[in-house]
Scaffold this motif. Structure first.
Motif, PDB file in Angstrom:
ATOM      1  N   ARG A   1      56.588  45.593  34.746  1.00 27.11           N
ATOM      2  CA  ARG A   1      57.153  46.937  34.851  1.00 27.11           C
ATOM      3  C   ARG A   1      56.963  47.570  36.229  1.00 27.11           C
ATOM      4  O   ARG A   1      57.554  48.618  36.494  1.00 27.11           O
ATOM      5  CB  ARG A   1      56.529  47.845  33.771  1.00 27.11           C
ATOM      6  CG  ARG A   1      56.924  47.434  32.356  1.00 27.11           C
ATOM      7  CD  ARG A   1      56.472  48.451  31.332  1.00 27.11           C
ATOM      8  NE  ARG A   1      55.035  48.403  31.089  1.00 27.11           N
ATOM      9  CZ  ARG A   1      54.406  49.193  30.211  1.00 27.11           C
ATOM     10  NH1 ARG A   1      55.085  50.083  29.513  1.00 27.11           N
ATOM     11  NH2 ARG A   1      53.109  49.080  30.033  1.00 27.11           N
TER      12      ARG A   1
ATOM     13  N   ALA B   1      48.135  50.078  31.167  1.00 24.34           N
ATOM     14  CA  ALA B   1      48.747  51.378  31.475  1.00 24.34           C
ATOM     15  C   ALA B   1      48.996  52.207  30.227  1.00 24.34           C
ATOM     16  O   ALA B   1      49.053  53.437  30.300  1.00 24.34           O
ATOM     17  CB  ALA B   1      50.059  51.162  32.228  1.00 24.34           C
ATOM     18  N   ASP B   2      49.141  51.566  29.080  1.00 25.69           N
ATOM     19  CA  ASP B   2      49.378  52.293  27.836  1.00 25.69           C
ATOM     20  C   ASP B   2      48.131  52.381  26.960  1.00 25.69           C
ATOM     21  O   ASP B   2      48.223  52.530  25.742  1.00 25.69           O
ATOM     22  CB  ASP B   2      50.527  51.654  27.048  1.00 25.69           C
ATOM     23  CG  ASP B   2      51.877  51.964  27.675  1.00 25.69           C
ATOM     24  OD1 ASP B   2      52.044  53.091  28.184  1.00 25.69           O
ATOM     25  OD2 ASP B   2      52.755  51.090  27.673  1.00 25.69           O
ATOM     26  N   GLY B   3      46.956  52.299  27.586  1.00 26.53           N
ATOM     27  CA  GLY B   3      45.719  52.517  26.848  1.00 26.53           C
ATOM     28  C   GLY B   3      44.987  51.234  26.516  1.00 26.53           C
ATOM     29  O   GLY B   3      45.568  50.151  26.466  1.00 26.53           O
TER      30      GLY B   3
ATOM     31  N   ASN C   1      48.195  56.798  29.176  1.00 28.89           N
ATOM     32  CA  ASN C   1      49.559  56.615  28.689  1.00 28.89           C
ATOM     33  C   ASN C   1      50.540  56.821  29.837  1.00 28.89           C
ATOM     34  O   ASN C   1      51.245  57.831  29.905  1.00 28.89           O
ATOM     35  CB  ASN C   1      49.839  57.580  27.539  1.00 28.89           C
ATOM     36  CG  ASN C   1      51.212  57.372  26.927  1.00 28.89           C
ATOM     37  OD1 ASN C   1      51.800  56.295  27.059  1.00 28.89           O
ATOM     38  ND2 ASN C   1      51.732  58.384  26.264  1.00 28.89           N
TER      39      ASN C   1
ATOM     40  N   ASP D   1      52.291  44.900  32.316  1.00 27.96           N
ATOM     41  CA  ASP D   1      52.298  45.939  33.351  1.00 27.96           C
ATOM     42  C   ASP D   1      52.887  45.394  34.650  1.00 27.96           C
ATOM     43  O   ASP D   1      53.625  46.102  35.345  1.00 27.96           O
ATOM     44  CB  ASP D   1      50.881  46.459  33.584  1.00 27.96           C
ATOM     45  CG  ASP D   1      50.385  47.317  32.429  1.00 27.96           C
ATOM     46  OD1 ASP D   1      51.205  47.723  31.587  1.00 27.96           O
ATOM     47  OD2 ASP D   1      49.164  47.571  32.368  1.00 27.96           O
TER      48      ASP D   1
ATOM     49  N   TYR E   1      45.962  53.469  38.601  1.00 26.27           N
ATOM     50  CA  TYR E   1      47.248  53.986  38.123  1.00 26.27           C
ATOM     51  C   TYR E   1      47.349  55.494  38.361  1.00 26.27           C
ATOM     52  O   TYR E   1      48.388  56.005  38.786  1.00 26.27           O
ATOM     53  CB  TYR E   1      47.421  53.685  36.640  1.00 26.27           C
ATOM     54  CG  TYR E   1      47.837  52.262  36.343  1.00 26.27           C
ATOM     55  CD1 TYR E   1      48.906  51.678  36.995  1.00 26.27           C
ATOM     56  CD2 TYR E   1      47.148  51.502  35.392  1.00 26.27           C
ATOM     57  CE1 TYR E   1      49.294  50.376  36.721  1.00 26.27           C
ATOM     58  CE2 TYR E   1      47.527  50.201  35.108  1.00 26.27           C
ATOM     59  CZ  TYR E   1      48.594  49.645  35.771  1.00 26.27           C
ATOM     60  OH  TYR E   1      48.970  48.353  35.507  1.00 26.27           O
TER      61      TYR E   1
ATOM     62  N   THR F   1      43.150  56.658  25.856  1.00 18.77           N
ATOM     63  CA  THR F   1      44.312  57.547  25.769  1.00 18.77           C
ATOM     64  C   THR F   1      45.212  57.489  27.002  1.00 18.77           C
ATOM     65  O   THR F   1      46.175  58.256  27.085  1.00 18.77           O
ATOM     66  CB  THR F   1      43.851  59.000  25.543  1.00 18.77           C
ATOM     67  OG1 THR F   1      42.973  59.396  26.610  1.00 18.77           O
ATOM     68  CG2 THR F   1      43.109  59.122  24.217  1.00 18.77           C
TER      69      THR F   1
ATOM     70  N   GLY G   1      52.538  54.024  31.020  1.00 18.81           N
ATOM     71  CA  GLY G   1      53.424  52.867  31.097  1.00 18.81           C
ATOM     72  C   GLY G   1      54.851  53.215  31.458  1.00 18.81           C
ATOM     73  O   GLY G   1      55.495  52.501  32.236  1.00 18.81           O
ATOM     74  N   ALA G   2      55.351  54.320  30.925  1.00 16.48           N
ATOM     75  CA  ALA G   2      56.736  54.721  31.203  1.00 16.48           C
ATOM     76  C   ALA G   2      56.937  55.147  32.642  1.00 16.48           C
ATOM     77  O   ALA G   2      58.083  55.237  33.106  1.00 16.48           O
ATOM     78  CB  ALA G   2      57.134  55.858  30.257  1.00 16.48           C
TER      79      ALA G   2
END
Length: 266
Positions: A226, A123-125, A194, A223, A102, A192, A196-197
């Motif tokens: 998205r 992707a968000d931890g 972060n 994921d 990522y 940690t 995803g956005a």
């Protein structure tokens, strides 16, 4: 086996296979090594140029004083590609290696031809690197408590035909063998993560590989939804170590993805 000094660290790497083939760099997961990719690498070598590496603090790479973040691991991947004079390459990362993927896709998109994320850290931890759980595992590692760690691995066994006590003991040896910096820093960096956005901005062809018996499957599926240009392969008899459980299937999926890209519904 060769080593190269990359970003201040002496890193182990190996290049095998068809020198005329597409370069595919395989990166292992947290407290793992090239061993976790080896069965797939052996199969991909027949058609592709396969590069394996071990990140700082693991395997035969240097135990450096610092640099144990996903961002540094990603910079080390690019540094190795520079050393090998690769302008572009396919990157395939397992577990923590997926988190590195990522970071590569967002920070160095011009270097990646395609991206493969296998049983990736979300992707968000990564929730299982919760500080309390990490402290418990750190204590087991500090005491070299092989008995408790082996019991924990046995309790998560998905494929007893390949996940033997010998295999689990080799995994425990990896846990004992990594540097303290990697053990702590790698876990914190996964926890940690972060991004995803930002997944909507990753437009390169991406293959998500997952195991149906892996606890990370729901996060991997989220994921996948998205990512705007992704394909999905889920193996029914695989857990987190997908490449060990289904080496033929994983190698075939990566080979087809590298050669043909993504199949889309019209």
């Amino acid at each position: 086996m060769p080593h190269a000094t990359i970003k201040g660290a002496r890193l182990w790497y190996d290049v095998q296979g068809d020198a005329r083939g597409t370069p595919i760099l395989l990166h292992h997961g947290y407290t793992a090594s090239r061993v976790n990719w080896q069965p797939v690498a052996d199969r991909l070598m027949k058609r592709h140029r396969v590069i394996m590496m071990e990140c700082r603090g693991t395997g035969e790479s240097e135990h450096t004083a610092d640099g144990y973040t996903l961002e540094q691991y990603a910079a080390d991947v690019v540094g190795l590609a520079d050393h090998l004079e690769l302008d572009r390459f396919v990157y395939a990362g397992h577990s923590m290696g997926g988190g590195i993927g990522y970071v590569l896709a967002l920070a160095y998109p011009q270097r990646l031809e395609r991206l493969v994320l296998m049983a990736s850290v979300p992707a968000d931890g990564f929730p299982t690197t919760d500080p309390r759980m990490h402290e418990m595992r750190r204590a087991l590692r500090s005491k070299r408590d092989r008995t408790t760690l082996l019991a924990q691995y046995r309790a998560t066994c998905v494929r007893p035909d390949v996940e033997t006590d010998a295999w689990f003991n080799s995994r425990i040896d990896h846990i004992f063998g990594v540097s303290d910096g990697h053990f702590d820093g790698g876990a914190e960096s996964m926890r940690t993560l972060n991004v995803g956005a930002k997944l909507g901005s990753i437009t390169m062809p991406t293959l998500i590989i997952a195991g149906s018996a892996d606890s990370l499957l729901p996060a991997n599926l989220e994921d996948f939804r998205r990512l705007p240009n992704a394909a999905l392969q889920v193996f029914a008899r695989a857990g987190h170590d997908v490449a060990i459980h289904e080496p033929d299937g994983v190698a075939d999926a990566i080979d087809a993805f590298v050669r043909n890209g993504i199949a889309r519904a019209t």
